[in-house]
Motif scaffolding. Structure first.
Motif, mmCIF file in Angstrom:
data_model
loop_
_atom_site.group_PDB
_atom_site.id
_atom_site.type_symbol
_atom_site.label_atom_id
_atom_site.label_comp_id
_atom_site.label_asym_id
_atom_site.label_seq_id
_atom_site.Cartn_x
_atom_site.Cartn_y
_atom_site.Cartn_z
ATOM 1 N N LEU A 178 0.843 -1.197 0.000
ATOM 2 C CA LEU A 178 0.000 0.000 0.000
ATOM 3 C C LEU A 178 0.875 1.243 0.000
ATOM 4 C CD1 LEU A 178 -2.635 -0.930 2.755
ATOM 5 C CD2 LEU A 178 -2.510 -1.705 0.386
ATOM 6 N N ASP A 179 0.399 2.295 -0.649
ATOM 7 C CA ASP A 179 1.129 3.559 -0.571
ATOM 8 C C ASP A 179 0.706 4.312 0.688
ATOM 9 O OD1 ASP A 179 -1.355 4.739 -1.112
ATOM 10 O OD2 ASP A 179 -0.889 5.178 -3.207
ATOM 11 N N GLY A 180 1.242 5.496 0.890
ATOM 12 C CA GLY A 180 0.963 6.246 2.104
ATOM 13 C C GLY A 180 -0.477 6.694 2.245
ATOM 14 N N LYS A 181 -1.248 6.611 1.166
ATOM 15 C CA LYS A 181 -2.657 6.990 1.201
ATOM 16 C C LYS A 181 -3.570 5.793 1.479
ATOM 17 C CE LYS A 181 -1.959 10.757 -2.128
ATOM 18 N NZ LYS A 181 -2.352 11.294 -3.470
ATOM 19 N N GLY A 182 -2.972 4.645 1.703
ATOM 20 C CA GLY A 182 -3.772 3.446 1.951
ATOM 21 C C GLY A 182 -4.322 2.826 0.695
ATOM 22 N N GLN A 183 -3.699 3.117 -0.449
ATOM 23 C CA GLN A 183 -4.140 2.576 -1.727
ATOM 24 C C GLN A 183 -3.231 1.425 -2.157
ATOM 25 O OE1 GLN A 183 -5.697 6.570 -3.981
ATOM 26 N NE2 GLN A 183 -3.503 6.374 -3.713
ATOM 27 N N ILE A 184 -3.797 0.456 -2.873
ATOM 28 C CA ILE A 184 -2.993 -0.669 -3.341
ATOM 29 C C ILE A 184 -2.086 -0.214 -4.471
ATOM 30 C CG2 ILE A 184 -3.061 -2.904 -4.499
ATOM 31 C CD1 ILE A 184 -5.505 -3.613 -2.936
ATOM 32 N N ALA A 185 -0.779 -0.392 -4.271
ATOM 33 C CA ALA A 185 0.217 0.046 -5.247
ATOM 34 C C ALA A 185 0.903 -1.108 -5.956
ATOM 35 C CB ALA A 185 1.276 0.914 -4.555
ATOM 36 N N ALA A 186 0.969 -2.274 -5.328
ATOM 37 C CA ALA A 186 1.670 -3.404 -5.935
ATOM 38 C C ALA A 186 1.175 -4.705 -5.330
ATOM 39 C CB ALA A 186 3.174 -3.270 -5.742
ATOM 40 N N ARG A 187 1.421 -5.784 -6.061
ATOM 41 C CA ARG A 187 1.016 -7.113 -5.609
ATOM 42 C C ARG A 187 2.039 -8.133 -6.086
ATOM 43 N NH1 ARG A 187 -4.389 -9.395 -8.258
ATOM 44 N NH2 ARG A 187 -3.106 -9.069 -10.108
ATOM 45 N N PHE A 188 2.387 -9.054 -5.191
ATOM 46 C CA PHE A 188 3.272 -10.168 -5.532
ATOM 47 C C PHE A 188 2.499 -11.464 -5.310
ATOM 48 C CE2 PHE A 188 6.031 -6.703 -4.343
ATOM 49 C CZ PHE A 188 7.045 -6.749 -5.287
ATOM 50 N N THR A 189 2.448 -12.309 -6.310
ATOM 51 C CA THR A 189 1.775 -13.598 -6.213
ATOM 52 C C THR A 189 2.837 -14.683 -6.148
ATOM 53 O OG1 THR A 189 -0.070 -12.756 -7.521
ATOM 54 C CG2 THR A 189 0.099 -15.136 -7.284
ATOM 55 N N GLY A 190 2.908 -15.390 -5.011
ATOM 56 C CA GLY A 190 3.992 -16.336 -4.789
ATOM 57 C C GLY A 190 5.054 -15.703 -3.909
ATOM 58 N N PRO A 191 6.127 -16.432 -3.611
ATOM 59 C CA PRO A 191 7.165 -15.904 -2.716
ATOM 60 C C PRO A 191 7.826 -14.672 -3.312
ATOM 61 C CG PRO A 191 7.909 -17.912 -3.787
ATOM 62 C CD PRO A 191 6.445 -17.792 -4.089
ATOM 63 N N VAL A 192 7.995 -13.648 -2.489
ATOM 64 C CA VAL A 192 8.597 -12.405 -2.950
ATOM 65 C C VAL A 192 10.092 -12.405 -2.602
ATOM 66 C CG1 VAL A 192 8.027 -11.176 -0.811
ATOM 67 C CG2 VAL A 192 8.402 -9.893 -2.919
ATOM 68 N N SER A 193 10.906 -11.912 -3.517
ATOM 69 C CA SER A 193 12.346 -11.834 -3.263
ATOM 70 C C SER A 193 12.700 -10.483 -2.650
ATOM 71 C CB SER A 193 13.128 -12.015 -4.570
ATOM 72 O OG SER A 193 12.941 -10.900 -5.431
ATOM 73 N N PHE A 194 13.846 -10.433 -2.019
ATOM 74 C CA PHE A 194 14.325 -9.194 -1.429
ATOM 75 C C PHE A 194 14.445 -8.120 -2.507
ATOM 76 C CE2 PHE A 194 17.591 -6.179 -0.305
ATOM 77 C CZ PHE A 194 17.429 -5.947 1.045
ATOM 78 N N GLU A 195 15.050 -8.476 -3.644
ATOM 79 C CA GLU A 195 15.308 -7.505 -4.710
ATOM 80 C C GLU A 195 14.012 -6.957 -5.305
ATOM 81 O OE1 GLU A 195 18.710 -10.000 -3.949
ATOM 82 O OE2 GLU A 195 16.650 -10.531 -4.518
ATOM 83 N N ALA A 196 13.036 -7.839 -5.528
ATOM 84 C CA ALA A 196 11.786 -7.402 -6.147
ATOM 85 C C ALA A 196 11.014 -6.452 -5.234
ATOM 86 C CB ALA A 196 10.930 -8.609 -6.501
ATOM 87 N N LEU A 197 10.908 -6.803 -3.966
ATOM 88 C CA LEU A 197 10.167 -5.949 -3.043
ATOM 89 C C LEU A 197 10.910 -4.639 -2.799
ATOM 90 C CD1 LEU A 197 7.785 -5.422 -1.246
ATOM 91 C CD2 LEU A 197 8.863 -6.804 0.558
ATOM 92 N N ALA A 198 12.222 -4.715 -2.645
ATOM 93 C CA ALA A 198 13.009 -3.494 -2.458
ATOM 94 C C ALA A 198 12.864 -2.573 -3.661
ATOM 95 C CB ALA A 198 14.477 -3.840 -2.232
ATOM 96 N N GLY A 199 12.809 -3.162 -4.866
ATOM 97 C CA GLY A 199 12.655 -2.361 -6.069
ATOM 98 C C GLY A 199 11.329 -1.614 -6.093
ATOM 99 N N VAL A 200 10.255 -2.270 -5.676
ATOM 100 C CA VAL A 200 8.951 -1.623 -5.634
ATOM 101 C C VAL A 200 8.933 -0.514 -4.586
ATOM 102 C CG1 VAL A 200 6.551 -1.975 -4.905
ATOM 103 C CG2 VAL A 200 7.583 -3.499 -6.578
#
Length: 208
Positions: A178-200
């Protein structure tokens, strides 16, 4: 490979329930199998499966979707008791990005991704991390949290009612940002990696 939520017949209790009429059962089963095996979603497939409507997801890579700032919509409500018995309402975290991870202790991909989430949570004090534990009792989740030194809270979703309202696939794990406004900004389906989440998270930080 994603951890599959056990089926309702003779399987683990406490997983997400969906009531399907007999006529729609074959289609629903095919959808559940497809989502669980693919470990990714495209466009609004998972959104439609959960009745959440379109959240404007744009696929960045397999299993990773992003929503442009102008297209974002408020996240569904998420509040309840944590594994340790405290009350938590994700709406109270507004003003900062929030990473919400849907997990269970029996889920092998959840065990795979948790160290990445724990590491990122320690490195990003300006980001709130919240888990949603989908198990019928708190004991396995508490043991998991202890074993993996998870510092952030997890809301207990014993009957899968909370997660059923979110635009995520049927299997575990899933992660929503979620972004700072409480809105959905991204979604990961399956295990998330450090690099992918950090990038988002970096991408979102650059928006401000």
């Amino acid at each position: 490979m994603r951890g599959r939520r056990p089926s309702l017949g003779g399987a683990r209790p406490g997983t997400r329930r969906r009531i399907v009429g007999l006529a729609g059962a074959p289609a629903a089963l095919a959808l559940a199998v497809g989502l669980g095996l693919s470990g990714c979603s495209t466009g609004s497939t998972a959104v439609d499966a959960t009745g959440g409507g379109s959240f404007g997801f744009v696929q960045q890579s397999a299993g990773q979707d992003f929503v442009p700032p102008a297209e974002r919509k408020p996240a569904p409500k998420l509040a309840g008791d944590t594994l340790t018995g405290e009350k938590l309402d994700v709406a109270s975290l507004r003003g900062k990005p929030v990473v919400i991870n849907f997990w269970a202790s029996w889920c092998a991909p959840c065990r795979e991704e948790t160290p990445h989430l724990v590491e990122l949570a320690g490195q990003r004090p300006g980001v709130a991390f919240v888990g949603v534990n989908e198990e019928p009792s708190t004991s396995p989740g508490l043991a998991f949290v202890r074993d993996y030194s998870v510092s952030y809270p997890s809301i207990s979703d014993k009957k899968g009612i909370l997660s059923a309202g979110w635009p995520i696939a049927l299997g575990l794990p899933s992660t929503v940002v979620l972004d700072g406004k409480g809105q959905i900004a991204a979604r990961f389906t399956g295990p998330v990696s450090f690099e992918a989440l950090a990038g988002v998270l970096d991408q979102m930080a650059a928006e401000t």
